[in-house]
Motif scaffolding. Sequence first.
Motif, PDB file in Angstrom:
ATOM      1  N   TYR A   1     -33.389 -84.079 123.546  1.00 48.89           N
ATOM      2  CA  TYR A   1     -33.408 -82.810 124.263  1.00 48.89           C
ATOM      3  C   TYR A   1     -33.310 -83.094 125.765  1.00 48.89           C
ATOM      4  O   TYR A   1     -33.758 -84.138 126.245  1.00 48.89           O
ATOM      5  CB  TYR A   1     -34.717 -82.054 124.030  1.00 48.89           C
ATOM      6  CG  TYR A   1     -34.905 -81.466 122.650  1.00 48.89           C
ATOM      7  CD1 TYR A   1     -35.389 -82.241 121.620  1.00 48.89           C
ATOM      8  CD2 TYR A   1     -34.608 -80.131 122.400  1.00 48.89           C
ATOM      9  CE1 TYR A   1     -35.583 -81.709 120.351  1.00 48.89           C
ATOM     10  CE2 TYR A   1     -34.799 -79.577 121.144  1.00 48.89           C
ATOM     11  CZ  TYR A   1     -35.293 -80.374 120.125  1.00 48.89           C
ATOM     12  OH  TYR A   1     -35.481 -79.837 118.883  1.00 48.89           O
TER      13      TYR A   1
ATOM     14  N   GLN B   1     -34.231 -81.287 129.617  1.00 47.04           N
ATOM     15  CA  GLN B   1     -34.982 -80.234 130.297  1.00 47.04           C
ATOM     16  C   GLN B   1     -34.624 -80.236 131.769  1.00 47.04           C
ATOM     17  O   GLN B   1     -34.944 -81.176 132.498  1.00 47.04           O
ATOM     18  CB  GLN B   1     -36.490 -80.430 130.129  1.00 47.04           C
ATOM     19  CG  GLN B   1     -37.309 -79.303 130.733  1.00 47.04           C
ATOM     20  CD  GLN B   1     -38.803 -79.525 130.613  1.00 47.04           C
ATOM     21  OE1 GLN B   1     -39.280 -80.647 130.555  1.00 47.04           O
ATOM     22  NE2 GLN B   1     -39.560 -78.436 130.546  1.00 47.04           N
TER      23      GLN B   1
ATOM     24  N   ASN C   1     -37.716 -76.238 135.708  1.00 45.88           N
ATOM     25  CA  ASN C   1     -38.179 -74.868 135.441  1.00 45.88           C
ATOM     26  C   ASN C   1     -37.482 -74.219 134.242  1.00 45.88           C
ATOM     27  O   ASN C   1     -37.352 -72.989 134.192  1.00 45.88           O
ATOM     28  CB  ASN C   1     -37.999 -73.987 136.682  1.00 45.88           C
ATOM     29  CG  ASN C   1     -38.760 -74.521 137.869  1.00 45.88           C
ATOM     30  OD1 ASN C   1     -39.917 -74.929 137.731  1.00 45.88           O
ATOM     31  ND2 ASN C   1     -38.114 -74.571 139.011  1.00 45.88           N
ATOM     32  N   LYS C   2     -37.061 -75.034 133.315  1.00 42.54           N
ATOM     33  CA  LYS C   2     -36.408 -74.533 132.114  1.00 42.54           C
ATOM     34  C   LYS C   2     -37.074 -75.113 130.879  1.00 42.54           C
ATOM     35  O   LYS C   2     -37.816 -76.089 130.941  1.00 42.54           O
ATOM     36  CB  LYS C   2     -34.922 -74.919 132.114  1.00 42.54           C
ATOM     37  CG  LYS C   2     -34.082 -74.156 133.122  1.00 42.54           C
ATOM     38  CD  LYS C   2     -33.967 -72.697 132.729  1.00 42.54           C
ATOM     39  CE  LYS C   2     -33.009 -71.950 133.623  1.00 42.54           C
ATOM     40  NZ  LYS C   2     -32.911 -70.508 133.260  1.00 42.54           N
ATOM     41  N   GLY C   3     -36.782 -74.489 129.737  1.00 42.32           N
ATOM     42  CA  GLY C   3     -37.239 -75.043 128.475  1.00 42.32           C
ATOM     43  C   GLY C   3     -36.356 -76.201 128.041  1.00 42.32           C
ATOM     44  O   GLY C   3     -35.436 -76.605 128.741  1.00 42.32           O
ATOM     45  N   LEU C   4     -36.655 -76.758 126.876  1.00 46.35           N
ATOM     46  CA  LEU C   4     -35.891 -77.890 126.361  1.00 46.35           C
ATOM     47  C   LEU C   4     -34.658 -77.388 125.618  1.00 46.35           C
ATOM     48  O   LEU C   4     -34.723 -76.437 124.844  1.00 46.35           O
ATOM     49  CB  LEU C   4     -36.751 -78.725 125.412  1.00 46.35           C
ATOM     50  CG  LEU C   4     -37.698 -79.730 126.059  1.00 46.35           C
ATOM     51  CD1 LEU C   4     -38.830 -79.027 126.791  1.00 46.35           C
ATOM     52  CD2 LEU C   4     -38.242 -80.692 125.012  1.00 46.35           C
TER      53      LEU C   4
ATOM     54  N   LEU D   1     -31.388 -78.624 123.144  1.00 42.17           N
ATOM     55  CA  LEU D   1     -30.932 -79.681 122.249  1.00 42.17           C
ATOM     56  C   LEU D   1     -29.629 -80.290 122.750  1.00 42.17           C
ATOM     57  O   LEU D   1     -28.667 -79.575 123.017  1.00 42.17           O
ATOM     58  CB  LEU D   1     -30.726 -79.124 120.847  1.00 42.17           C
ATOM     59  CG  LEU D   1     -30.245 -80.130 119.806  1.00 42.17           C
ATOM     60  CD1 LEU D   1     -31.350 -81.135 119.488  1.00 42.17           C
ATOM     61  CD2 LEU D   1     -29.782 -79.426 118.537  1.00 42.17           C
TER      62      LEU D   1
ATOM     63  N   PHE E   1     -35.838 -86.032 126.561  1.00 44.26           N
ATOM     64  CA  PHE E   1     -36.878 -86.323 125.582  1.00 44.26           C
ATOM     65  C   PHE E   1     -36.263 -86.755 124.252  1.00 44.26           C
ATOM     66  O   PHE E   1     -35.372 -86.089 123.724  1.00 44.26           O
ATOM     67  CB  PHE E   1     -37.759 -85.092 125.326  1.00 44.26           C
ATOM     68  CG  PHE E   1     -38.591 -84.688 126.512  1.00 44.26           C
ATOM     69  CD1 PHE E   1     -38.144 -83.717 127.390  1.00 44.26           C
ATOM     70  CD2 PHE E   1     -39.813 -85.294 126.746  1.00 44.26           C
ATOM     71  CE1 PHE E   1     -38.915 -83.343 128.488  1.00 44.26           C
ATOM     72  CE2 PHE E   1     -40.587 -84.928 127.844  1.00 44.26           C
ATOM     73  CZ  PHE E   1     -40.132 -83.957 128.716  1.00 44.26           C
TER      74      PHE E   1
END
Lengths: 114, 113
Positions: free
Chosen positions: A36, A38, A41-44, A46, A90
């Motif tokens: 993933y 990121q 200031n954002k989500g993860l 794919l 990640f």
Amino acid sequence: AQSVTQLDSHVSVSEGTPVLLRCNYSSSYSPSLFWYVQHPNKGLQLLLKYTSAATLVKGINGFEAEFKKSETSFHLTKPSAHMSDAAEYFCVVSEEGGGFKTIFGAGTRLFVKA
Amino acid sequence: NAGVTQTPKFRILKIGQSMTLQCTQDMNHNYMYWYRQDPGMGLKLIYYSVGAGITDKGEVPNGYNVSRSTTEDFPLRLELAAPSQTSVYFCASQDRNSNQPQHFGDGTRLSIL
């Protein structure tokens, strides 16, 4: 028991040079593996996933990863870095059954220099 | 397609206050998760749910509660906010199979002063 180790907390490359982000895992069963990304200031999001099909997996934005069972590795690569690739990455391992059996690595921060 | 939606995006609380972080997904996923991410760290699992009416503790559940009355919604409750709960909170959802990826919301940035 599952575990994920991202071998580098920070990686710095110059724009246009190759990227290598390293990930080793351990799993009692045949795992599913994910990378993933990121952005600040954002989500993860794919990038790609391995689920026991081809060992070389291609993802979005030119990234790919190779599953090497003998080395228990799932390293992420890209031939040529772009400034927009600067982010946190990640590595994630998941075993059959989902739920709690998903482990995230600690992350690797990628810096891209102009 | 909205995916996973978290509200609010930002919040400042005083010590001892309570609040609920909202999470909703429109993909009909069975599994939902709450994580916290501290600066420079990976994600730690707080609670998860494998379906409506079923929840279970993750790695760091103390100080939090959850409920799952519907497939779509998975709110996270902080009863007595403490400075140690200052963090970024992410909600995620996943289809039933572990070979499917988790889908993440954009996070809630929570500061407790």
